[in-house]
Design an enzyme around this catalytic site. Sequence first.
Site, PDB file in Angstrom:
ATOM      1  N   GLU A  98       0.930  -1.385   0.095  1.00 22.73           N
ATOM      2  CA  GLU A  98       0.019  -0.241   0.075  1.00 22.73           C
ATOM      3  C   GLU A  98       1.014   1.243   0.020  1.00 22.73           C
ATOM      4  O   GLU A  98       1.632   1.578   0.869  1.00 22.73           O
ATOM      5  CB  GLU A  98      -0.923  -0.015   1.259  1.00 22.73           C
ATOM      6  CG  GLU A  98      -2.204  -1.004   1.103  1.00 22.73           C
ATOM      7  CD  GLU A  98      -3.113  -0.749   2.081  1.00 22.73           C
ATOM      8  OE1 GLU A  98      -3.015   0.341   3.081  1.00 22.73           O
ATOM      9  OE2 GLU A  98      -4.098  -1.485   2.155  1.00 22.73           O
TER      10      GLU A  98
ATOM     11  N   ASP B 210      -4.053   9.389  10.820  1.00 17.76           N
ATOM     12  CA  ASP B 210      -2.821   8.603  11.185  1.00 17.76           C
ATOM     13  C   ASP B 210      -2.088   9.366  12.520  1.00 17.76           C
ATOM     14  O   ASP B 210      -2.492  10.365  12.674  1.00 17.76           O
ATOM     15  CB  ASP B 210      -1.837   9.030   9.745  1.00 17.76           C
ATOM     16  CG  ASP B 210      -2.247   8.325   8.619  1.00 17.76           C
ATOM     17  OD1 ASP B 210      -2.401   7.206   8.833  1.00 17.76           O
ATOM     18  OD2 ASP B 210      -2.042   8.776   7.654  1.00 17.76           O
TER      19      ASP B 210
END
Length: 282
Positions: free
Chosen positions: A48, A59
Amino acid sequence: MPEPDPFFARRRPGRPGLAVFLNAGDPPLERLPELAAMLDENEVDCLELAVPFPDSVTDGPVVRRSADRALAAGAGLEQTLAAVARIRPGLRRLRIALLADWSHTVRGTGPDDFAAAVRDAGCDGLLLHGVPPRLRTAHYEAAHRAGLPLVTTCYAVSGPEAVAEAARHATAYLYLVAHYGRSGTSAAPDPARLSRALATLRTACAVPVAVGFGVKTAEDIALLADLGADAAVVGSAGVARIEAALTQGRDPVEEFASFVRELRTAGGTVRLPDPDAKESPS
């Protein structure tokens, strides 16, 4: 050139597929050919590869610092796609799923033009982050016209409508997010909740289901396999190893290779650092 295998098609019987997340440009893009070849040799199924973008709300600190390093080095969509185009013909097993943020990377580009550019670079799939609901249909249709497989996402606690939409439009694989929170800062997956979510997706989804968030060790991956996941997605723990190598003057590709071998270790305890124990690398 023959059509590539579907995602996770070459995983060994009884062993789940493995996807790893990295920001393009961290380590530097000139190391990507070496890194991708290493992943291919170590039977990693999917990379990814994120086009870096700043200030991601999903994140944690490790991945955000990684994105900042990559952006400071000049990694963007054009550079990332060019790097994929260079390495893709030499890969035997590894599939590449491009992760891009709609607001930072895609907004202002026509969906057909964007999907065609991702396809033409050799990406095997696309995960588009943060698409506004009113534009999702156009995104799905553009990818379909381009013949570009899509990665869709839902949470283990998503409602029936969100699960159905993700299952309906996933043509590469479905990324099941184990729980809410920021990457690298979440607790281990809840087995009972994941088992229920995976059972639901089995009846609705025609492509593999990969589980991520909180997946850090070989034992975590084995647990997901027992629960019925087709694959595991490992992100912050690996990015932390790259950050540690860069900080301490070690080779980041060699360090990541060591990390991948640990993930593929059957049995035993894999000791990994807590990727977000500190807000800055020590």
